[in-house]
Design an enzyme around this catalytic site. Structure first.
Site, PDB file in Angstrom:
ATOM      1  N   LEU A 518       5.674   6.038  -2.233  1.00  0.00           N
ATOM      2  CA  LEU A 518       4.754   5.972  -3.438  1.00  0.00           C
ATOM      3  C   LEU A 518       3.224   5.814  -2.960  1.00  0.00           C
ATOM      4  O   LEU A 518       2.205   6.410  -3.459  1.00  0.00           O
ATOM      5  CB  LEU A 518       4.919   4.928  -4.254  1.00  0.00           C
ATOM      6  CG  LEU A 518       6.381   5.009  -5.033  1.00  0.00           C
ATOM      7  CD1 LEU A 518       6.602   3.831  -5.824  1.00  0.00           C
ATOM      8  CD2 LEU A 518       6.242   6.142  -6.231  1.00  0.00           C
ATOM      9  N   GLY A 519       3.085   5.147  -1.749  1.00  0.00           N
ATOM     10  CA  GLY A 519       1.699   5.064  -1.275  1.00  0.00           C
ATOM     11  C   GLY A 519       1.752   4.117  -0.194  1.00  0.00           C
ATOM     12  O   GLY A 519       2.835   3.180   0.109  1.00  0.00           O
ATOM     13  N   GLY A 524       1.499  -2.779   3.729  1.00  0.00           N
ATOM     14  CA  GLY A 524       2.841  -2.068   3.954  1.00  0.00           C
ATOM     15  C   GLY A 524       2.709  -0.986   3.115  1.00  0.00           C
ATOM     16  O   GLY A 524       2.009  -0.517   2.203  1.00  0.00           O
ATOM     17  N   VAL A 526       4.746   1.383   0.277  1.00  0.00           N
ATOM     18  CA  VAL A 526       5.606   1.399  -0.992  1.00  0.00           C
ATOM     19  C   VAL A 526       6.463   2.387  -1.229  1.00  0.00           C
ATOM     20  O   VAL A 526       6.084   3.655  -1.144  1.00  0.00           O
ATOM     21  CB  VAL A 526       4.707   1.260  -2.266  1.00  0.00           C
ATOM     22  CG1 VAL A 526       5.502   0.830  -3.435  1.00  0.00           C
ATOM     23  CG2 VAL A 526       3.579  -0.091  -1.807  1.00  0.00           C
ATOM     24  N   ASP A 636      -8.508  -8.964  -2.216  1.00  0.00           N
ATOM     25  CA  ASP A 636      -8.425  -7.485  -2.034  1.00  0.00           C
ATOM     26  C   ASP A 636      -8.573  -6.864  -3.446  1.00  0.00           C
ATOM     27  O   ASP A 636      -7.581  -5.832  -3.505  1.00  0.00           O
ATOM     28  CB  ASP A 636      -7.209  -7.029  -1.102  1.00  0.00           C
ATOM     29  CG  ASP A 636      -7.557  -5.815  -0.497  1.00  0.00           C
ATOM     30  OD1 ASP A 636      -8.588  -5.367  -0.402  1.00  0.00           O
ATOM     31  OD2 ASP A 636      -6.580  -5.206   0.356  1.00  0.00           O
TER      32      ASP A 636
END
Ligand code: NAG
Ligand code: NAG
Ligand code: NAG
Ligand code: NAG
Ligand code: NAG
Ligand code: NAG
Ligand code: NAG
Ligand code: NAG
Ligand code: NAG
Length: 804
Positions: A518-519, A524, A526, A636
């Site tokens: 997914l990304g 990390g 996903v 973040d």
């Protein structure tokens, strides 16, 4: 003038000359353990012999030899008495006499001496690192030398004769006799574990196999030659390379040493001789190549302590506890593990149902080869789990794909994690339920479920009441289980967080082998997944990068803190996986991707949607900062970390992870690299960060939402408009709101809100954290309950970016 200064300099340094010079140390010389600089230094100044403070806060000194030119001052020898380091109190003196070396404490009592059987004329620290007492009448005859009584380290030009032993330290900083020995006594080099603290030796875990019954053919010397090779020389002069010892490609201009490290690995190190900063010792080669599996005596605990298992990381052993276990000594990973509960065949356990008390956790590729008391086959995994669960002697079962179930008793020894494992062998660990997470103090986020309330009541009530409650709990649990899918109940953790424990195999299946990416986030990758057991729910599985090492043990604590957060503008954590080196987090799936995708797409999203999303982010942030007892700083915040569900409700993701994944030293650099343009100036300044760093980042994100452009757009020609905060401030001062929103009609119709939110954002990105509004104020402003004064100019962000 100049020549006067020069002669002053010479005069000044004259008294030091004898100390610096190559001259040998004459009889009658003394050293005193009062200051660090008390030492006899070799002519090249590469090595020093003298006193070293045991640790910076100690009044004890070690008589030692060390690398004198490198900042670490690495110790390569220390005085020993019966395998114990000689510890000299402050004020002790060492004297060189004709009979040898005498070390006396401040009261004049002898602590240690070295009395060779020859008369000594003088002494010297040689440039090889050898400290020698020179025999009277023959300058090349040594009455005593440190090279012939090594501790744990040898140096180039050092030769070990038959009968030599190196003994490892207990830990990196504790010089006491440790758990490993290197013997060169019977023609072969052997590495041997000992039954610490006794001298009893277990089976060796490495042998050079150079013994021969024919003494001429047998190993005779262990040689560390000048060009840093280490080999065995036979009586017949033949040179034999050590098996498994990688060939050395020559390296010039380095210091070398070979040390039997405290973890049992015999390692040859090099250190660049140039004076560039930030150098360190690096490994050239080591023996054995995998100490986790090399140690195989059926007695003793192996490379790690009892009940732990050994992971090889960069050739070194690293010990871990199975789930539900803690280190015996939390400061020492080699101390072994103990279950965080009592497990046995006592009356308490007998009178209750095993399933209520225990559950089985799976640990792939981990095995403890000894300690079996039963082997059951053919068995499937469930039968194996059930069998161990109901057997009060069983601590762990090892299951393999040959349908074998090996039941193990305490203590577990020689545990290893197979780095190359295929998952065919797995350990099934019996764990007391509710052992994790144990937290009744309530100082964390979110609502507490019924189980924790009952738990708290249980702690302080009568036996009778307990009985009633137990019944009630059993009923509740029963009903709960009925409602959920019954199949996986044994492995799911019914804790107050409702976090589920997933096995790696389960997640592998759910994500179809981690297929659909997914990304890639800051922490990390996903993957999309679909849970088979639940009602076919889509999930996002985040495979975490390696944790900062000191955080590994905090993983569960942190994750359970994250699991206790519940807010409609936060992405909900459903569960986690913590198997071997794998750390995965399972989140609810968010159907509409990230805010970044929405915001920077064409056409730009509706103004009304952007208004709603801004408010939702602010509310999520307010919850993290002020509505939990322990505030969670996100660190973040950026559009990539704001996700949108199927209704385009904004939810903050990745909260709570920065603490876990960034070690203190690395966080500045990581964050700056990862999310340029969103980080608050204090990150650059090495001052403590507060929730105001999130306020800063929120300010930037709010500007991006208003303008639908990225915070930094390098392709823009003019530097000032490349940086969104600078450009937005200019537009604000010039009253050019239309430029800012790119003539967005809906936004222009809502001009007063645009203006007010722009001012809020500019307050958020102030350099001084104290000037920034609190998250609560932001929410009040955005909701229209608070007015905003005119903001001052934000710092010149562009300058800061180029400075770093
Ligand atoms: C000894 O060394 C430590 C740190 O290296 C230093 O702080 C201390 O002042 C030194 N003491 C003396 C007497 O030089
Ligand atoms: C050690 O340092 C102290 C203070 O800097 C100095 O007085 C002393 O002479 C030095 N000792 C040696 C052996 O260099
Ligand atoms: C000793 O030094 C280490 C690092 O050099 C430091 O972390 C530690 O706090 C010091 N201990 C004391 C008591 O000063
Ligand atoms: C001096 O000692 C060396 C090394 O032990 C030895 O080889 C040499 O023969 C000795 N010389 C004399 C004159 O004794
Ligand atoms: C080193 O370990 C030994 C054995 O556990 C202990 O007795 C000793 O106090 C330790 N030394 C230091 C300096 O910590
Ligand atoms: C030396 O080692 C060999 C084989 O490893 C063994 O057979 C022999 O008994 C040993 N000798 C001594 C004196 O330990
Ligand atoms: C050290 O030993 C290696 C062979 O193992 C040899 O090639 C090298 O020349 C030796 N160096 C010295 C200085 O003797
Ligand atoms: C050396 O390390 C320090 C701290 O880790 C760092 O600030 C410095 O920039 C480094 N210097 C070099 C030349 O890498
Ligand atoms: C289990 O561990 C938790 C913390 O990890 C601790 O608070 C609790 O007291 C432990 N329980 C037992 C029985 O040791």
């Amino acid at each position: 003038m100049d020549s006067l200064a020069l002669s002053c300099l010479i005069l000044l340094s004259l008294p030091l000359l004898p100390f610096l010079s190559a001259a040998n140390i004459p009889l009658g010389s003394t050293l005193s353990s009062t200051s660090n600089n008390s030492s006899w230094i070799s002519p090249s100044r590469d090595f020093a012999f003298g006193f070293r403070q045991l640790n910076n806060n100690s009044d004890l000194f070690l008589l030692a030899i060390w690398f004198n030119k490198i900042p670490e001052r690495t110790i390569i020898w220390h005085a020993n008495e019966d395998n114990h380091p000689v510890l000299a109190p402050r004020g002790s003196t060492l004297e060189l006499t004709a009979t040898g070396l005498q070390l006396k404490d401040p009261g004049g009592q002898a602590i240690w001496d070295e009395k060779p059987n020859k008369i000594v004329s003088d002494a010297a620290t040689l440039d090889t690192g050898n400290f020698v007492l020179i025999a009277s009448g023959n300058n090349s005859d040594y009455a005593w030398q440190s090279f012939k009584s090594p501790t744990d380290t040898i140096l180039p030009t050092q030769i070990l004769d038959l009968g030599s032993v190196l003994v490892s330290r207990l830990t990196e900083t504790n010089f006491s006799k440790g758990r490993f020995e290197l013997h060169f006594s019977n023609g072969s080099l052997l590495l041997i574990p000992v039954a610490w603290p006794t001298p009893f030796q277990y089976k060796s875990y490495y042998t050079s196999d150079t013994y021969s019954a024919n003494s001429f053919e047998s190993g005779h010397q262990l040689v560390f030659n000048e060009s840093a090779d280490i080999y065995i020389k036979k009586n017949n002069g033949q040179i034999v390379q050590l098996p498994q010892w990688n060939r050395l490609s020559p390296i010039a201009d380095h210091y070398f040493r070979a040390t039997l490290d405290f973890d049992g690995v015999f390692t040859e190190y090099a250190y660049p001789k140039n004076s560039a900063p930030n150098q360190s010792w690096f490994t050239i080669r080591r023996l054995p190549n995998n100490i986790c599996t090399a140690i195989s005596d059926e007695f003793g605990s192996g490379a790690c302590g009892f009940n732990s298992y050994c992971l090889l990381q960069n050739g070194r052993p690293f010990c871990e506890c199975p789930p539900g276990y803690l280190f015996v000594d939390p400061t020492n990973i080699f101390s072994g593990c103990k279950p965080n509960y009592s497990q046995g065949c006592g009356p308490d356990d007998g009178s209750r149902n095993a399933e209520e008390l225990y559950e089985m956790r799976e640990l792939a590729n981990v095995n403890w080869p000894f300690g079996d008391y039963e082997r059951l086959e053919p068995y499937d995994q469930t039968e194996c789990e059930t069998s161990c669960l109901h057997d009060c002697l069983c601590a762990v079962a090892i299951y393999n794909n040959a349908r074998q179930c090996w039941k193990k008793r305490f203590p577990l020894s020689l545990g290893t994690y197979d780095n190359a494992g295929t998952g065919f062998t797995k350990a099934l660990i019996k764990v007391r339920k509710g052992g994790f997470p144990v937290d009744f103090d309530g100082n964390t986020c979110g609502k507490k479920g019924i189980p924790i309330l009952l738990g708290a009541l249980l702690l302080g009530s009568s036996v009778f009441f307990n009985g009633l409650l137990l019944l009630a709990i059993s009923l509740l649990v029963f009903v709960w289980r009925k409602r959920k899918d019954g199949k996986k109940v044994q492995r799911s953790s019914i804790s107050e967080t409702n976090l589920r424990f997933f096995s790696l195999a389960e997640l592998n299946e759910a994500t179809n082998g981690f297929e659909d990416e997914l990304g890639r986030g800051s922490f990390g990758i996903v993957y999309k997944g679909v849970l088979k057991s639940a009602s076919g729910n889509a999930v996002a599985v985040k495979k975490l990068d390696k944790l900062a090492q000191e955080r590994e043990r905090e993983f569960k604590t942190e994750v359970s803190a994250i699991g206790r957060t519940h807010h409609k503008n936060l992405v909900q954590l459903l569960g986690f996986c913590d198997e071997g080196l794998n750390r995965l987090l399972v989140y609810e799936f968010m159907g509409n991707g990230t805010l970044a995708n929405l915001l920077f797409a064409i056409p730009r999203p509706d103004w009304s949607l952007r208004v709603r999303i801004s408010l939702e982010i602010a509310r999520g942030l307010l919850y993290l900062h002020e509505e939990c007892n322990i505030p969670i700083i996100h660190c973040d915040i950026k559009p990539q970390n704001i996700l949108l569900d199927q209704d385009f409700t904004a939810k903050i993701s990745d909260f709570g992870l920065s603490k876990l994944l960034l070690s203190d030293q690395s966080r500045t650099r990581t964050v700056i690299r990862g999310t340029r343009g969103y980080v608050a100036p204090e990150w650059f300044k090495n001052v403590p960060v507060s929730a105001k760093v999130d306020v800063y980042s929120f300010g930037v994100v709010l500007l991006e939402i208003i303008c639908c452009r990225r915070s930094v757009e390098m392709e823009l020609e003019e530097e000032r408009s490349a940086i969104l905060t600078d450009w937005a401030y200019d537009c604000y001062v010039e009253g050019r709101l239309d430029v800012l929103v790119d003539n967005d009609k809906a936004a222009m119709a809502d001009k007063s809100r645009v203006r007010k939110w722009l001012m809020t954002a500019l307050w958020c990105v102030q350099e001084d954290p104290l000037k920034r509004p609190t998250t609560k104020m932001i929410v009040q402003i955005l909701e229209g309950y608070l007015e905003v004064p005119s903001p001052p100019m934000p710092p010149l962000y562009s300058l800061q970016l180029t400075e770093n």
